[in-house]
Design a protein around this motif. Sequence first.
Motif, PDB file in Angstrom:
ATOM      1  N   SER A 371       0.836  -1.211   0.000  1.00  0.00           N
ATOM      2  CA  SER A 371       0.000   0.000   0.000  1.00  0.00           C
ATOM      3  C   SER A 371       0.865   1.254   0.000  1.00  0.00           C
ATOM      4  CB  SER A 371      -0.930   0.003   1.216  1.00  0.00           C
ATOM      5  OG  SER A 371      -1.826  -1.075   1.162  1.00  0.00           O
ATOM      6  N   ALA A 372       1.939   1.243   0.796  1.00  0.00           N
ATOM      7  CA  ALA A 372       2.840   2.398   0.840  1.00  0.00           C
ATOM      8  C   ALA A 372       3.537   2.587  -0.503  1.00  0.00           C
ATOM      9  CB  ALA A 372       3.869   2.203   1.950  1.00  0.00           C
ATOM     10  N   PHE A 373       3.895   1.497  -1.136  1.00  0.00           N
ATOM     11  CA  PHE A 373       4.531   1.583  -2.458  1.00  0.00           C
ATOM     12  C   PHE A 373       3.592   2.239  -3.459  1.00  0.00           C
ATOM     13  CE2 PHE A 373       5.179  -0.174  -6.702  1.00  0.00           C
ATOM     14  CZ  PHE A 373       6.527   0.084  -6.920  1.00  0.00           C
ATOM     15  N   MET A 374       2.318   1.841  -3.435  1.00  0.00           N
ATOM     16  CA  MET A 374       1.351   2.391  -4.379  1.00  0.00           C
ATOM     17  C   MET A 374       1.098   3.880  -4.127  1.00  0.00           C
ATOM     18  SD  MET A 374      -1.416  -0.649  -5.052  1.00  0.00           S
ATOM     19  CE  MET A 374      -1.777  -0.968  -3.344  1.00  0.00           C
ATOM     20  N   LYS A 375       1.143   4.267  -2.867  1.00  0.00           N
ATOM     21  CA  LYS A 375       0.912   5.681  -2.550  1.00  0.00           C
ATOM     22  C   LYS A 375       2.018   6.574  -3.083  1.00  0.00           C
ATOM     23  CE  LYS A 375      -1.867   4.857   1.603  1.00  0.00           C
ATOM     24  NZ  LYS A 375      -1.930   4.936   3.083  1.00  0.00           N
ATOM     25  N   GLN A 376       3.190   5.984  -3.317  1.00  0.00           N
ATOM     26  CA  GLN A 376       4.306   6.758  -3.848  1.00  0.00           C
ATOM     27  C   GLN A 376       4.198   6.967  -5.358  1.00  0.00           C
ATOM     28  OE1 GLN A 376       8.094   5.120  -2.765  1.00  0.00           O
ATOM     29  NE2 GLN A 376       7.986   5.872  -0.661  1.00  0.00           N
ATOM     30  N   HIS A 377       3.272   6.274  -5.992  1.00  0.00           N
ATOM     31  CA  HIS A 377       3.142   6.359  -7.442  1.00  0.00           C
ATOM     32  C   HIS A 377       1.739   6.865  -7.783  1.00  0.00           C
ATOM     33  CE1 HIS A 377       6.463   3.568  -6.746  1.00  0.00           C
ATOM     34  NE2 HIS A 377       6.916   3.937  -7.926  1.00  0.00           N
ATOM     35  N   LYS A 378       1.656   8.101  -8.152  1.00  0.00           N
ATOM     36  CA  LYS A 378       0.362   8.739  -8.360  1.00  0.00           C
ATOM     37  C   LYS A 378      -0.372   8.184  -9.575  1.00  0.00           C
ATOM     38  CE  LYS A 378       1.756  13.071  -6.171  1.00  0.00           C
ATOM     39  NZ  LYS A 378       1.931  14.526  -6.328  1.00  0.00           N
TER      40      LYS A 378
END
Length: 386
Positions: A371-378
């Motif tokens: 989830s944190a990884f995805m939040k870094q990629h808009k």
Amino acid sequence: MSAELILHIITCNCFFLMAFVAWFNPHKVNVVANRWLGLFFAAVGCMVCNVVLYDAGLDAAYPRIIGFNELSRFALAPALYLSIAQFTTPGSKFKASDYLHFIPFTIFFLYMVPFLYFPDYQLIGGHFNLPPKLNFAIGFLVRWSINVQLLVYWVLAFNTLRKHQKHLLLIASDTVPVNLAWLKYLLMSVGGMLVLFFASIFFGIHLSPVVIATGYLLGTLTIFYHSLAQKEIFPFEVSELTAINEVIIADDNQVKPIKQRLSDEQAQHMRIKLESLMTAEKLHLDNELSLPQLADAIGASVHDLSFLLNEKIGLNFFQFVNAYRVEEAKQIMLSDKYKHLNILGIAYSAGFSSKTTFNTVFKTQTGMSPSAFMKQHKSINPSLQS
């Protein structure tokens, strides 16, 4: 009939049913290990049967059953240990030396024979007409030796299970189905009973009999479920089992080969072939991929592939395969094509078998959760962040 007695009766029947199922093993998985486990379940069932007889006030009416059930106490600990040893050893077979673990049981059996066939004698020492102090000493020794024996075998079994979970990283890309976590829970339950026993002796700590009986029943049903759902731990051919066992023993003893199995040139050639195959055919998407399967795919022996991974690449099999799965998951997260997938869907698509394993491995390798990884990629659809 008290609630405690009812719970004990149900628990007793459950253990005997578990013994029957484990011994005859309808799925024919881990056969030898399950027969030892069946003996353990039967021994526990006999112990609980005695509790039932005493609670119901029937001990005087059935002295031979009481005596026979007492014998099971010395079979309980070695049966549990041998079961776990067989579960965790590739290609394990029954050995004559396994009987040595039952020497205390044999001694106690010979001691109990006069009582079993001549019920007029006392349970402890009466048939030998020994002095009262010696009778007391024998009874005290028997009672304490059972718990000391169980403690020793518990430590051995727990250490064996711990090593198994480490060894799986050498041969399996997904350890959850075969890590025997349910046996760990069983050991923790036995350990808890030992703690309660010693705490009651040394510190006078006691729990309500109904609470204890309920705990036993719930633990029994949990173990029963997992024992029915178990998979074959090492579903490989005999030659593969031998090779796997040698790899495990070498890792256990931290044995370094005197002569390198592969030259630098051979290792480089095999590494290129391995990485090319993993990229082109995406073998990591098979969530049951194992060391023998991958070795067969690249035309190498189990030993050579294990040497390449551990000595040349510096990763065990689990780490190597799941590194590809993590990269696959990243590509899926960054692709508009897979916007409809949630976290579990991404995990399955990348070759993982569960969301928990996916989260754990992903965070270990990247330092952040999916989830944190995805939040870094808009560019990722916000719905994937749930």
